[in-house]
Design a protein around this motif. Structure first.
Motif: not given
Length: 166
Positions: A102-109
């Motif tokens: 799996g791959a979990k993509w996130t934006y870092l605030n």
């Protein structure tokens, strides 16, 4: 009396011989030599089940026919398609190992918190060396900033890559 003595002497010899034969120690049969027995061979250890491992992750904006990133990079343009090429290998190249990648993509605030962008998983059968491609795209463009992708094998994070969109 001479005959009497002779008879007595013969009788004494006869009784002595009989006594010797009667007192003779009985011979016991010789013990049988021990049978040479070899110990049973140890039971073979069961072979360890083959496992799959993530051996690397490259990020880029294009992949080749082999699913590998053409040019690894860490900074992307807002309209890029971002690929994560996940390299895997099995502990036994001849074995097939079922698993979930799996791959979990996130934006870092800026405040350190994160916002999910996209999450995807694939049920796979790993065999030897392989590459699996995960990708994200946003036709109207990604917001500039820092991002990360976490690569999971069977639900456990095994690799993390941070990147930036400018």
């Amino acid at each position: 009396m001479n005959t009497n003595r002779l008879h007595l002497a013969m009788l004494a010899v006869l009784i002595g011989s009989a006594a010797m034969v009667g007192c003779k120690k009985k011979e016991e049969p010789a013990p049988m030599p021990p049978v040479a027995s070899e110990p049973a061979p140890p039971a073979p250890m069961p072979a360890a089940a083959a496992t799959a491992n993530v051996t690397g992750v490259d990020l880029g904006n294009a992949v080749g026919a082999d699913m590998r990133v053409a040019a690894p990079m860490g900074t992307f343009a807002p309209k890029d398609t971002i690929h994560a090429a996940v390299m895997t290998a099995t502990s036994d190249p001849a074995a097939s190992v079922a698993g979930k990648l799996g791959a979990k993509w996130t934006y870092l605030n800026a405040d350190g918190s994160s916002m999910p962008v996209h999450e995807e998983s694939k049920d796979l059968t790993f065999a030897g060396d392989g590459v699996t491609d995960f990708q994200i795209s946003k036709p109207d463009g990604w917001p500039t900033g820092k991002y990360k992708v976490e690569i999971m094998l069977d639900g456990n994070v095994v690799q993390t890559r941070e990147f930036e969109v400018r």
